[in-house]
Design a protein around this motif. Structure first.
Motif, PDB file in Angstrom:
ATOM      1  N   GLU A  80     -11.681   0.111   0.081  1.00 36.65           N
ATOM      2  CA  GLU A  80     -10.612   0.159  -0.922  1.00 36.65           C
ATOM      3  C   GLU A  80     -10.516  -1.157  -1.688  1.00 36.65           C
ATOM      4  O   GLU A  80     -10.285  -1.177  -2.901  1.00 36.65           O
ATOM      5  N   LEU A  81     -10.697  -2.290  -0.965  1.00 38.27           N
ATOM      6  CA  LEU A  81     -10.655  -3.590  -1.639  1.00 38.27           C
ATOM      7  C   LEU A  81     -11.823  -3.735  -2.609  1.00 38.27           C
ATOM      8  O   LEU A  81     -11.686  -4.334  -3.680  1.00 38.27           O
ATOM      9  N   ASP A  82     -12.957  -3.213  -2.246  1.00 36.66           N
ATOM     10  CA  ASP A  82     -14.123  -3.301  -3.133  1.00 36.66           C
ATOM     11  C   ASP A  82     -13.890  -2.546  -4.436  1.00 36.66           C
ATOM     12  O   ASP A  82     -14.381  -2.944  -5.493  1.00 36.66           O
ATOM     13  N   ARG A  83     -13.150  -1.440  -4.354  1.00 32.50           N
ATOM     14  CA  ARG A  83     -12.923  -0.625  -5.556  1.00 32.50           C
ATOM     15  C   ARG A  83     -11.729  -1.117  -6.378  1.00 32.50           C
ATOM     16  O   ARG A  83     -11.639  -0.856  -7.570  1.00 32.50           O
ATOM     17  N   ALA A  84     -10.788  -1.792  -5.740  1.00 32.68           N
ATOM     18  CA  ALA A  84      -9.540  -2.175  -6.416  1.00 32.68           C
ATOM     19  C   ALA A  84      -9.763  -3.342  -7.377  1.00 32.68           C
ATOM     20  O   ALA A  84     -10.619  -4.197  -7.167  1.00 32.68           O
ATOM     21  N   ASP A 138      -4.055  -0.393  -8.131  1.00 34.96           N
ATOM     22  CA  ASP A 138      -5.098   0.179  -7.282  1.00 34.96           C
ATOM     23  C   ASP A 138      -4.704   0.112  -5.815  1.00 34.96           C
ATOM     24  O   ASP A 138      -4.955   1.038  -5.045  1.00 34.96           O
ATOM     25  N   LEU A 139      -4.079  -0.995  -5.422  1.00 35.22           N
ATOM     26  CA  LEU A 139      -3.625  -1.114  -4.035  1.00 35.22           C
ATOM     27  C   LEU A 139      -2.511  -0.117  -3.736  1.00 35.22           C
ATOM     28  O   LEU A 139      -2.448   0.451  -2.643  1.00 35.22           O
ATOM     29  N   GLU A 140      -1.630   0.085  -4.718  1.00 37.51           N
ATOM     30  CA  GLU A 140      -0.504   0.985  -4.489  1.00 37.51           C
ATOM     31  C   GLU A 140      -0.953   2.439  -4.317  1.00 37.51           C
ATOM     32  O   GLU A 140      -0.200   3.262  -3.787  1.00 37.51           O
ATOM     33  N   ARG A 141      -2.194   2.743  -4.736  1.00 39.36           N
ATOM     34  CA  ARG A 141      -2.713   4.112  -4.580  1.00 39.36           C
ATOM     35  C   ARG A 141      -3.495   4.297  -3.275  1.00 39.36           C
ATOM     36  O   ARG A 141      -3.898   5.409  -2.948  1.00 39.36           O
ATOM     37  N   VAL A 142      -3.736   3.224  -2.542  1.00 42.24           N
ATOM     38  CA  VAL A 142      -4.522   3.317  -1.318  1.00 42.24           C
ATOM     39  C   VAL A 142      -3.730   4.062  -0.251  1.00 42.24           C
ATOM     40  O   VAL A 142      -2.574   3.745   0.038  1.00 42.24           O
ATOM     41  N   ALA A 180      -4.929   6.765   6.086  1.00 44.15           N
ATOM     42  CA  ALA A 180      -6.345   7.110   6.211  1.00 44.15           C
ATOM     43  C   ALA A 180      -7.175   5.865   6.510  1.00 44.15           C
ATOM     44  O   ALA A 180      -8.097   5.895   7.331  1.00 44.15           O
ATOM     45  N   ALA A 181      -6.844   4.752   5.833  1.00 39.52           N
ATOM     46  CA  ALA A 181      -7.588   3.513   6.063  1.00 39.52           C
ATOM     47  C   ALA A 181      -7.347   2.985   7.476  1.00 39.52           C
ATOM     48  O   ALA A 181      -8.249   2.417   8.108  1.00 39.52           O
ATOM     49  N   LEU A 182      -6.134   3.189   7.980  1.00 43.11           N
ATOM     50  CA  LEU A 182      -5.780   2.665   9.292  1.00 43.11           C
ATOM     51  C   LEU A 182      -6.616   3.282  10.405  1.00 43.11           C
ATOM     52  O   LEU A 182      -6.825   2.673  11.457  1.00 43.11           O
ATOM     53  N   GLU A 183      -7.133   4.481  10.168  1.00 40.91           N
ATOM     54  CA  GLU A 183      -7.952   5.141  11.190  1.00 40.91           C
ATOM     55  C   GLU A 183      -9.204   4.333  11.521  1.00 40.91           C
ATOM     56  O   GLU A 183      -9.803   4.507  12.589  1.00 40.91           O
ATOM     57  N   LEU A 187       0.833  -1.201   0.000  1.00 46.08           N
ATOM     58  CA  LEU A 187       0.000   0.000   0.000  1.00 46.08           C
ATOM     59  C   LEU A 187       0.877   1.265   0.000  1.00 46.08           C
ATOM     60  O   LEU A 187       2.093   1.185   0.169  1.00 46.08           O
ATOM     61  N   ARG A 188       0.241   2.433  -0.137  1.00 46.47           N
ATOM     62  CA  ARG A 188       0.976   3.712  -0.096  1.00 46.47           C
ATOM     63  C   ARG A 188       0.998   4.211   1.341  1.00 46.47           C
ATOM     64  O   ARG A 188      -0.041   4.514   1.930  1.00 46.47           O
ATOM     65  N   TRP A 189       2.186   4.313   1.886  1.00 46.57           N
ATOM     66  CA  TRP A 189       2.358   4.780   3.255  1.00 46.57           C
ATOM     67  C   TRP A 189       3.034   6.153   3.230  1.00 46.57           C
ATOM     68  O   TRP A 189       4.226   6.281   3.001  1.00 46.57           O
TER      69      TRP A 189
END
Length: 848
Positions: free
Chosen positions: A705-709, A714-718, A722-725, A662-664
């Protein structure tokens, strides 16, 4: 009748044995080798010797064909009459018995066939199960069936479990509390000579035996001939090793003794000559385990024991069954040594060190615990006990092996989903071969004719000699023109199978004397089809360089120089998988085409959408694929794959590559570090954010994000931060305390807000020393539980001091830092009393 017949040692036990059978109907007879349990006991029970009682018909079951023939010939010889009269035998493919026969010796396999055809075993009064200690699967199964017959149909049927050495109490319990009768023999002393190899020997694996050991065994045989008198009996694990040692020993001229070979494949004339004894020069008898207890070899005074044995092993996951070479057990060693003391004092040369003796297994494993159970499962199903739970067995069949066997039987339509035998299954059982081969015979005959199918199945039922090669069709042609012992047995078995097939063919089936779908198929086509029908999960597709992928998913390799290497498809008839090897080795195979593979293995064909994460591409691959088991036949890209399958593939990619996929951002990484700190210090409800924990809860915090990827990009743009929150403890309101318990920044006396680094075990605040003047208490986080580690920096931003106690530093450490840095940075304030000074971000010059 031979005058010495009644002098056999077992005679003293006969009254007790007769009483036990009269009172209980069952008995366990323990009689050491050479006492006459196989020869005198059946004659007495049949009333054929003086004092034997009323005439009865006795069936003696032996585990091996060679032993059955030998026992019948020995009893007939003792009575002074030919085999086929009152004494007869029946083994697969050969019967010498008639209306006058009262003692019939059969193999346990033949006995099982009779019990299935006639559960009452009409005409038999006594059954003797010989050599029970060897724990062959057929013998264990026959004992269980016979106990059922006694319980339900014929309580008057007498049953004797006879053995040289056995678990007498276990067998007594199995036979319903049967009396144990022991026969004592006059034993002759046997000296033990430990003769380990001088050179290192590699341990056996698969069928491979280190040539160094075989050279040593040949040397020990020569030594025994020099040091001792009498014939020499040498135990080796298999036919191949017997042939190699025979070649190393040379002929009678060099050795001074005749070399003979005893094994299941030896011609009957050779077997008879060995068992009749020698009147000429000394003999060296090279034998497999068949000579441990089943046979008496006259004249033997010396035993040379290589210390190896062959046992069945089954790889249920890969569908491979084979014999493997193992160290012989201590019980087998005692049996072998005893052959030297049958007639007089003797000697055993053991080709291993005395220190190794204690590390050998005490007993060989029961065959039911290690073997392929497909034939057993069909026998049990036809007997009316599909899961074998009601059978009286010393060892229960392993659940996994029995399940694998049931799966094979269902795939061949031999049993239904409940495990009950179908009519086809009953016919398969009556053919007298493994269910796989029975399926090949039934289905192959309709395609290529009964005779040709029977000939190929006969090749598969007893693997041809290695010199026939690895090409099944070529081996078939060799067998047709050969005159060796194997070819003779093959012709007899092919004839038997053809007759057995005719006996089970129903009137409404097509005739099987000629093919109805193919026109004069070649030997290669016939061999390939029949082999593929027998082993559909072993049809294999070429991968290049002599490597193949079988439908089971196992890779297989052909030997260098094999003419099969150019074939795009193979039907693998015989293969084994060496220990620690990634691929199986093809021992015998046949060329086929894709059509034949799909015909034989049709049950393995499947077509559908396959969406998975490809480690090679590092991305999602979505295709419509046609497969034959693990072999891919055709594929095409999917433009709109199922979303659930894509989601599963993306999750697999995350599991393989980790959250780093993912993008960190810096903020996201910081949040993860702060949460990790709180979980470590405070525990729940602060989440574990280690790689393993994040991957385990990936659907929870990455769901939208998984639903859209759809792919890796697509994963590399997540935005991982923000998701971790989503993992913050929102439910109990603790999430709002994140900034309080693990603040992203801390305000210092100068007014600056400095970022806290939570990457290590203790939070770090890296700040210029002048910005901390006047602060006595070290900043703390996690509700005051943890002091931050303050990195005090020079004006250039380099570490000048590290402390978790500011007050102590101002008192004790500051003076040396001031002395070192004041001259280097004169424009910055260096007060003598930092605790009372005013913090600043500015230099002296700017403040002026």
């Amino acid at each position: 009748m031979r005058e010495d017949l009644l002098d056999l040692p077992v005679r003293s036990a006969l009254p007790a044995l007769t009483r036990a059978l009269d009172d209980h109907g069952t008995a366990v007879l323990c009689a050491p080798p050479g006492t006459g349990k196989t020869t005198l006991v059946p004659l007495v029970l049949a009333g054929l010797v003086p004092g034997g009682g009323a005439p009865r018909r006795v069936v003696v079951a032996e585990p091996r064909r060679i032993a059955a023939r030998a026992a019948a010939r020995r009893m007939a010889h003792l009575l002074g009459e030919p085999v086929g009269g009152r004494i007869g035998f029946t083994v697969r493919g050969e019967r010498r018995a008639g209306p006058a026969t009262v003692v019939e010796v059969v193999t346990t396999g033949v006995l099982l066939q009779r019990l299935q055809r006639d559960p009452e075993l009409a005409g038999a009064d006594v059954v003797v199960l010989d050599e029970c200690h060897e724990r062959h699967l057929d013998a264990d199964t026959a004992a269980a069936f016979l106990l059922d017959v006694r319980a339900a149909l014929r309580p008057e049927l007498r049953l004797v479990a006879a053995s040289a050495t056995t678990d007498a109490e276990g067998w007594a319990r199995l036979l319903g509390g049967a009396p144990v009768v022991e026969a004592r023999s006059v034993t002759h002393p046997v000296d033990v000579v430990w003769a380990p190899p001088e050179r290192p020997v590699r341990p056996p694996h698969g069928l491979r035996v280190d040539p160094v050991l075989l050279e040593h065994v040949a040397g020990v045989v020569r030594r025994a001939l020099r040091e001792r008198t009498g014939d020499v009996l040498c135990f080796l694990p298999g036919v191949g090793e017997i042939g190699r040692v025979a070649g190393l020993l040379g002929g009678p001229e060099q050795l001074g003794a005749e070399v003979l070979q005893v094994h299941g494949r030896a011609p009957a004339a050779v077997q008879d000559a060995v068992l009749a004894g020698g009147t000429g020069p000394r003999r060296v008898v090279l034998a497999t385990a068949v000579a441990e207890s089943s046979l008496t070899v006259p004249g033997v005074r010396v035993v040379v024991d290589a210390g190896l044995a062959r046992e069945p092993r089954t790889d249920h996951a890969r569908g491979l069954s084979a014999l493997t070479t193992v160290r012989a057990s201590r019980a087998a060693g005692r049996q072998r040594a005893g052959r030297a003391g049958r007639e007089a004092p003797g000697t055993v040369y053991r080709c291993w060190a005395e220190a190794d003796e204690a590390r050998l297994p005490a007993f060989p494993p029961a065959e039911i615990t290690v073997a392929d159970l497909t034939a057993f499962a069909l026998q049990a199903a036809c007997w009316g006990d599909p899961d074998a739970s009601g059978l009286a067995l010393l060892d229960p069949p392993p659940a996994g092996a029995l399940a694998a066997a049931r799966a094979v039987l269902q795939a061949t339509s031999a049993v239904d989903e409940a495990g009950r035998p179908t009519e086809r299954g009953r016919r398969m059982a009556r053919l007298g071969v493994h269910p796989r081969l029975a399926r090949a015979l039934l289905d192959g005959a309709r395609e290529v004719g009964a005779r040709r199918a029977a000939e190929v199945v006969a090749l598969l039922s007893e693997e041809p000699p290695r010199e026939y090669g690895d090409d099944l069709a070529a081996a078939w042609r060799t067998a047709r023109r050969a005159t060796d012992a194997y070819a003779a047995r093959w012709r007899a078995e092919a004839g038997r199978l053809e007759k057995a097939l005719a006996a089970v063919t129903t009137p409404d089936e097509p005739a099987t004397d000629a093919p109805d779908r193919r026109h004069s198929p070649t030997d290669d086509v016939v061999a390939g089809l029949v082999a593929a029908l027998a082993y559909p999960e072993r049809v294999a597709h070429a991968r290049g360089g002599g490597s193949y992928l079988m439908a089971s998913g196992t890779r297989a390799e052909l030997g260098e120089g094999s003419r099969l290497r150019s074939a795009p498809w193979l039907a693998v008839a015989v293969a084994d998988r060496p220990v620690a090897a990634a691929s199986a080795r093809v021992r015998l195979g046949a060329v086929i085409d894709e059509e034949t593979a799909r015909t034989a293995a049709g049950a393995l064909f499947g077509e559908g959408e396959e969406v998975h994460w490809s480690p090679e591409r590092g991305d999602v691959v979505a295709r419509r694929v046609a497969r034959l088991g693990a072999v891919e036949l055709a594929s095409a890209a999917l433009t709109a794959p199922d979303g659930a399958l894509v989601r599963a593939a993306l999750l697999e990619g995350l599991r393989r590559e980790g959250p780093g996929l993912l993008r960190w951002s810096a903020e996201g990484t910081g949040l993860r570090q702060r949460l990790a700190f709180l979980h470590r210090v405070l525990g729940e409800p602060w989440p574990d954010v280690s790689d393993a924990a994040l991957l385990a809860r990936a659907e929870e915090w990455l769901g939208p994000e998984l639903d859209r990827a759809r792919r890796r990009a697509d994963l590399e743009r997540v935005d991982a931060g923000a998701a971790l929150e989503r993992l913050l403890p929102w439910a109990d309101g603790q999430a709002v305390r994140l900034a309080e318990l693990a603040p992203e920044r801390l305000e210092v006396p100068s007014g600056s807000r400095i970022r806290v680094d939570y990457a290590g075990e203790q939070p770090v605040l890296a700040v210029k020393l002048q910005e901390m003047f006047g602060l006595q208490e070290t900043p703390r986080v996690a509700g005051g539980r943890v002091p931050v580690l303050v990195h005090l920096l020079s004006p250039a931003g380099r570490p000048a001091a590290v402390t978790a106690d500011l007050a102590s530093f101002w008192r004790e450490g500051y003076r040396s830092v001031r002395a070192e840095l004041r001259g280097r940075y004169p424009r910055h304030p260096w007060p003598e009393d930092p605790a009372g000074a005013t913090a600043t971000r500015r230099t002296n010059a700017r403040r002026a």
